[in-house]
Write a protein that holds these residues in place. Sequence first.
Motif, PDB file in Angstrom:
ATOM      1  N   LEU A  81       0.841  -1.194   0.000  1.00  0.00           N
ATOM      2  CA  LEU A  81       0.000   0.000   0.000  1.00  0.00           C
ATOM      3  C   LEU A  81       0.875   1.240   0.000  1.00  0.00           C
ATOM      4  N   PRO A  82       0.438   2.303  -0.670  1.00  0.00           N
ATOM      5  CA  PRO A  82       1.240   3.533  -0.694  1.00  0.00           C
ATOM      6  C   PRO A  82       1.558   4.064   0.705  1.00  0.00           C
ATOM      7  N   GLN A  83       0.638   3.898   1.643  1.00  0.00           N
ATOM      8  CA  GLN A  83       0.852   4.400   3.004  1.00  0.00           C
ATOM      9  C   GLN A  83       1.132   3.261   3.984  1.00  0.00           C
ATOM     10  N   ASN A  84       1.821   2.248   3.513  1.00  0.00           N
ATOM     11  CA  ASN A  84       2.113   1.066   4.319  1.00  0.00           C
ATOM     12  C   ASN A  84       2.842   1.426   5.617  1.00  0.00           C
ATOM     13  N   ALA A  85       3.798   2.322   5.553  1.00  0.00           N
ATOM     14  CA  ALA A  85       4.565   2.692   6.752  1.00  0.00           C
ATOM     15  C   ALA A  85       3.667   3.338   7.806  1.00  0.00           C
ATOM     16  N   VAL A  86       2.756   4.194   7.375  1.00  0.00           N
ATOM     17  CA  VAL A  86       1.832   4.846   8.313  1.00  0.00           C
ATOM     18  C   VAL A  86       0.888   3.806   8.928  1.00  0.00           C
ATOM     19  N   ILE A  87       0.430   2.873   8.117  1.00  0.00           N
ATOM     20  CA  ILE A  87      -0.463   1.818   8.608  1.00  0.00           C
ATOM     21  C   ILE A  87       0.255   0.973   9.661  1.00  0.00           C
ATOM     22  N   ARG A  88       1.472   0.556   9.353  1.00  0.00           N
ATOM     23  CA  ARG A  88       2.226  -0.281  10.292  1.00  0.00           C
ATOM     24  C   ARG A  88       2.541   0.480  11.575  1.00  0.00           C
ATOM     25  N   ALA A  89       2.921   1.743  11.456  1.00  0.00           N
ATOM     26  CA  ALA A  89       3.227   2.554  12.645  1.00  0.00           C
ATOM     27  C   ALA A  89       1.980   2.738  13.509  1.00  0.00           C
ATOM     28  N   THR A  90       0.845   2.961  12.891  1.00  0.00           N
ATOM     29  CA  THR A  90      -0.403   3.151  13.633  1.00  0.00           C
ATOM     30  C   THR A  90      -0.790   1.875  14.379  1.00  0.00           C
ATOM     31  N   ILE A  91      -0.709   0.744  13.706  1.00  0.00           N
ATOM     32  CA  ILE A  91      -1.061  -0.524  14.350  1.00  0.00           C
ATOM     33  C   ILE A  91      -0.107  -0.823  15.497  1.00  0.00           C
ATOM     34  N   THR A  92       1.193  -0.623  15.272  1.00  0.00           N
ATOM     35  CA  THR A  92       2.181  -0.851  16.322  1.00  0.00           C
ATOM     36  C   THR A  92       1.917   0.062  17.512  1.00  0.00           C
ATOM     37  N   ASP A  93       1.632   1.329  17.243  1.00  0.00           N
ATOM     38  CA  ASP A  93       1.369   2.298  18.300  1.00  0.00           C
ATOM     39  C   ASP A  93       0.131   1.902  19.111  1.00  0.00           C
ATOM     40  N   GLU A  94      -0.918   1.470  18.433  1.00  0.00           N
ATOM     41  CA  GLU A  94      -2.156   1.115  19.124  1.00  0.00           C
ATOM     42  C   GLU A  94      -2.021  -0.171  19.942  1.00  0.00           C
ATOM     43  N   LEU A  95      -1.166  -1.099  19.510  1.00  0.00           N
ATOM     44  CA  LEU A  95      -1.031  -2.384  20.205  1.00  0.00           C
ATOM     45  C   LEU A  95       0.022  -2.375  21.314  1.00  0.00           C
ATOM     46  N   THR A  96       1.016  -1.508  21.210  1.00  0.00           N
ATOM     47  CA  THR A  96       2.097  -1.489  22.201  1.00  0.00           C
ATOM     48  C   THR A  96       1.575  -1.057  23.565  1.00  0.00           C
ATOM     49  N   GLY A  97       1.907  -1.857  24.590  1.00  0.00           N
ATOM     50  CA  GLY A  97       1.575  -1.508  25.963  1.00  0.00           C
ATOM     51  C   GLY A  97       0.202  -1.960  26.440  1.00  0.00           C
ATOM     52  N   ILE A  98      -0.607  -2.558  25.568  1.00  0.00           N
ATOM     53  CA  ILE A  98      -1.925  -3.025  26.021  1.00  0.00           C
ATOM     54  C   ILE A  98      -1.746  -4.294  26.856  1.00  0.00           C
ATOM     55  N   GLY A  99      -2.739  -4.619  27.652  1.00  0.00           N
ATOM     56  CA  GLY A  99      -2.681  -5.847  28.445  1.00  0.00           C
ATOM     57  C   GLY A  99      -2.836  -7.064  27.547  1.00  0.00           C
ATOM     58  N   MET A 100      -2.191  -8.158  27.940  1.00  0.00           N
ATOM     59  CA  MET A 100      -2.249  -9.339  27.093  1.00  0.00           C
ATOM     60  C   MET A 100      -3.667  -9.887  26.973  1.00  0.00           C
ATOM     61  N   ASN A 101      -4.512  -9.647  27.968  1.00  0.00           N
ATOM     62  CA  ASN A 101      -5.897 -10.122  27.894  1.00  0.00           C
ATOM     63  C   ASN A 101      -6.707  -9.391  26.824  1.00  0.00           C
ATOM     64  N   GLU A 102      -6.275  -8.206  26.446  1.00  0.00           N
ATOM     65  CA  GLU A 102      -6.990  -7.488  25.380  1.00  0.00           C
ATOM     66  C   GLU A 102      -6.847  -8.202  24.043  1.00  0.00           C
ATOM     67  N   LEU A 103      -5.780  -8.948  23.858  1.00  0.00           N
ATOM     68  CA  LEU A 103      -5.611  -9.737  22.637  1.00  0.00           C
ATOM     69  C   LEU A 103      -6.200 -11.139  22.776  1.00  0.00           C
ATOM     70  N   ILE A 104      -6.243 -11.650  23.999  1.00  0.00           N
ATOM     71  CA  ILE A 104      -6.723 -13.012  24.221  1.00  0.00           C
ATOM     72  C   ILE A 104      -8.254 -13.060  24.281  1.00  0.00           C
ATOM     73  N   ASP A 105      -8.842 -12.171  25.055  1.00  0.00           N
ATOM     74  CA  ASP A 105     -10.296 -12.151  25.246  1.00  0.00           C
ATOM     75  C   ASP A 105     -11.002 -11.671  23.985  1.00  0.00           C
ATOM     76  N   ARG A 106     -11.979 -12.445  23.529  1.00  0.00           N
ATOM     77  CA  ARG A 106     -12.664 -12.142  22.262  1.00  0.00           C
ATOM     78  C   ARG A 106     -13.331 -10.765  22.285  1.00  0.00           C
ATOM     79  N   LYS A 107     -14.067 -10.460  23.342  1.00  0.00           N
ATOM     80  CA  LYS A 107     -14.794  -9.186  23.417  1.00  0.00           C
ATOM     81  C   LYS A 107     -13.813  -8.008  23.405  1.00  0.00           C
ATOM     82  N   SER A 108     -12.748  -8.141  24.177  1.00  0.00           N
ATOM     83  CA  SER A 108     -11.733  -7.085  24.220  1.00  0.00           C
ATOM     84  C   SER A 108     -11.029  -6.943  22.869  1.00  0.00           C
ATOM     85  N   ARG A 109     -10.782  -8.082  22.216  1.00  0.00           N
ATOM     86  CA  ARG A 109     -10.113  -8.058  20.907  1.00  0.00           C
ATOM     87  C   ARG A 109     -10.994  -7.351  19.870  1.00  0.00           C
ATOM     88  N   HIS A 110     -12.313  -7.588  19.919  1.00  0.00           N
ATOM     89  CA  HIS A 110     -13.211  -6.915  18.980  1.00  0.00           C
ATOM     90  C   HIS A 110     -13.228  -5.403  19.238  1.00  0.00           C
TER      91      HIS A 110
END
Length: 139
Positions: A81-110
């Motif tokens: 994607l033309p803005q691949n770097a911005v997309i990857r940086a945004t996803i990394t920024d949003e996921l860094t530092g969250i609790g591990m249960n936010e990725l494990i628990d279905r409701k939290s993941r949604h």
Amino acid sequence: MKKKLIIAVPVLLLAVVGAVYKLVLAPKPKPAPPAKVQGVLVPLANEFVVNLAGGHYGKVSVALLMTKAPPAPAEGTPPTLPQNAVIRATITDELTGIGMNELIDRKSRHALVSQLDKALQERTDEPIEHVLLTDVAVQ
């Protein structure tokens, strides 16, 4: 003349009956059901490895559902994607530092996916409709 008439009438009658059946009585073809996924799925090339809260880390693969296809890649390479770097940086920024249960628990993941959708729509011009977390591993 009568012989021709005797032969022509049944043939004509069969042709009329066949046409009526075809036009009126024959079952109509059913239209194809709409696709369950509307748009183009674009998997991001490399997975994300992010630091989570409590010294844990997560490994996440991401695909994007886009309203329009990205530019055609060179043969044999995945689409970028033309803005691949911005997309990857945004996803990394949003996921860094969250609790591990936010990725494990279905409701939290949604809820997290909804947050990613909103963040990418705010920070990029790509026609992203939805974010999909295709693989998730937490340690």
